[in-house]
Write an enzyme that holds these catalytic residues in place. Structure first.
Site, short mmCIF file in Angstrom:
data_model
loop_
_atom_site.label_atom_id
_atom_site.label_comp_id
_atom_site.label_asym_id
_atom_site.label_seq_id
_atom_site.Cartn_x
_atom_site.Cartn_y
_atom_site.Cartn_z
N PRO A 11 51.75 -6.51 -25.15
CA PRO A 11 52.57 -6.64 -23.96
C PRO A 11 52.96 -5.33 -23.31
O PRO A 11 53.30 -4.35 -24.00
CB PRO A 11 53.81 -7.39 -24.45
N ASN A 12 52.88 -5.35 -22.00
CA ASN A 12 53.30 -4.26 -21.10
C ASN A 12 52.30 -3.11 -21.02
O ASN A 12 52.45 -2.23 -20.17
CB ASN A 12 54.70 -3.72 -21.47
N ARG A 19 54.78 4.18 -16.05
CA ARG A 19 56.18 4.17 -16.49
C ARG A 19 56.30 5.08 -17.69
O ARG A 19 55.35 5.20 -18.47
CB ARG A 19 56.50 2.74 -16.96
N TYR A 24 54.34 8.01 -22.88
CA TYR A 24 53.02 7.36 -22.95
C TYR A 24 51.94 8.08 -22.14
O TYR A 24 50.77 7.67 -22.19
CB TYR A 24 53.14 5.90 -22.50
N ASN A 73 46.58 -2.46 -30.59
CA ASN A 73 47.89 -1.89 -30.26
C ASN A 73 48.78 -3.09 -29.93
O ASN A 73 48.77 -3.59 -28.81
CB ASN A 73 47.80 -0.95 -29.06
N ALA A 76 55.16 -4.22 -28.66
CA ALA A 76 56.42 -4.70 -29.26
C ALA A 76 56.20 -5.74 -30.37
O ALA A 76 57.02 -5.86 -31.29
CB ALA A 76 57.33 -5.28 -28.18
N GLU A 97 45.40 -0.20 -36.75
CA GLU A 97 46.62 -0.35 -35.95
C GLU A 97 46.77 0.93 -35.15
O GLU A 97 46.72 2.03 -35.71
CB GLU A 97 47.83 -0.55 -36.87
N HIS A 99 48.87 3.19 -32.06
CA HIS A 99 50.00 3.41 -31.14
C HIS A 99 49.80 4.73 -30.42
O HIS A 99 49.43 5.74 -31.04
CB HIS A 99 51.33 3.45 -31.89
N ARG A 106 60.47 8.01 -33.31
CA ARG A 106 61.31 7.39 -32.30
C ARG A 106 62.51 6.68 -32.93
O ARG A 106 62.79 6.83 -34.10
CB ARG A 106 60.44 6.44 -31.47
#
Ligand code: CA2
Length: 145
Positions: A11-12, A19, A24, A73, A76, A97, A99, A106
């Site tokens: 998502p996103n 953004r 990112y 990825n 969330a 996995e 990211h 973070r």
């Protein structure tokens, strides 16, 4: 023709490059797809993104039946989707996995991945260019080089 690798994005991530560039970067998801295809060469690839948990689970099942390897990825969903974790458990091939950001550097909410325990390897913090590393390492795992 070898079985395809699947690169699934959660998502996103369709908003990538538009953004929070300080976290990112400026690379868009369309540009990520180009660099993944470049890294894969002739190897067939399914590159997809969804904001829906259900659609992602369907694609994980499809990859379980047809895929040689997977990079995911989960965004969330990494931190709370047991349904995605359960679906990934069934994937028989190498699973990375991925990211863009270093989730461990973070806030605490980003520290406990449900996916890491079922993944072959985890890559985090190399930015969008890290997808290139993920593709070449996934192909190395598939070819058992
Ligand atoms: O660093 C990553 O790749 C993440 O998987 C991105 C997720 C976050 O929940 C993970 O902890 C780490 C967030 C993706 C949100 O999508 C954005 C897209 C464009 C700009 C900003 C965020």
């Amino acid at each position: 023709m070898p079985a395809p690798i699947y690169i699934l994005n959660g998502p996103n991530l369709n908003r990538l490059g538009r953004r929070e560039p300080e976290i990112y970067g400026h690379t868009t998801l369309a540009e990520v797809e180009v660099l993944c295809r470049d890294a894969a060469g002739d190897w067939p690839m399914e590159f997809r993104q969804s904001n829906s948990e259900s659609e992602l689970i369907g694609w994980i099942h499809e990859a379980t039946d047809n895929g040689a390897g997977m990079i995911i990825n989960p965004a969330a969903f990494t931190f709370y989707s047991m349904a995605i974790m359960d679906a990934l458990k069934m994937f028989p091939g190498p699973l990375i996995e991925f990211h863009i950001s270093n989730i461990h550097r973070r806030e605490k909410i980003y520290h406990n991945s449900l996916v890491s325990g079922v993944a072959t390897a985890v890559i985090a913090g190399l930015g969008a260019q890290g997808y290139r590393v993920a593709v070449s390492e996934l192909l190395r795992l598939i070819r058992k080089d």
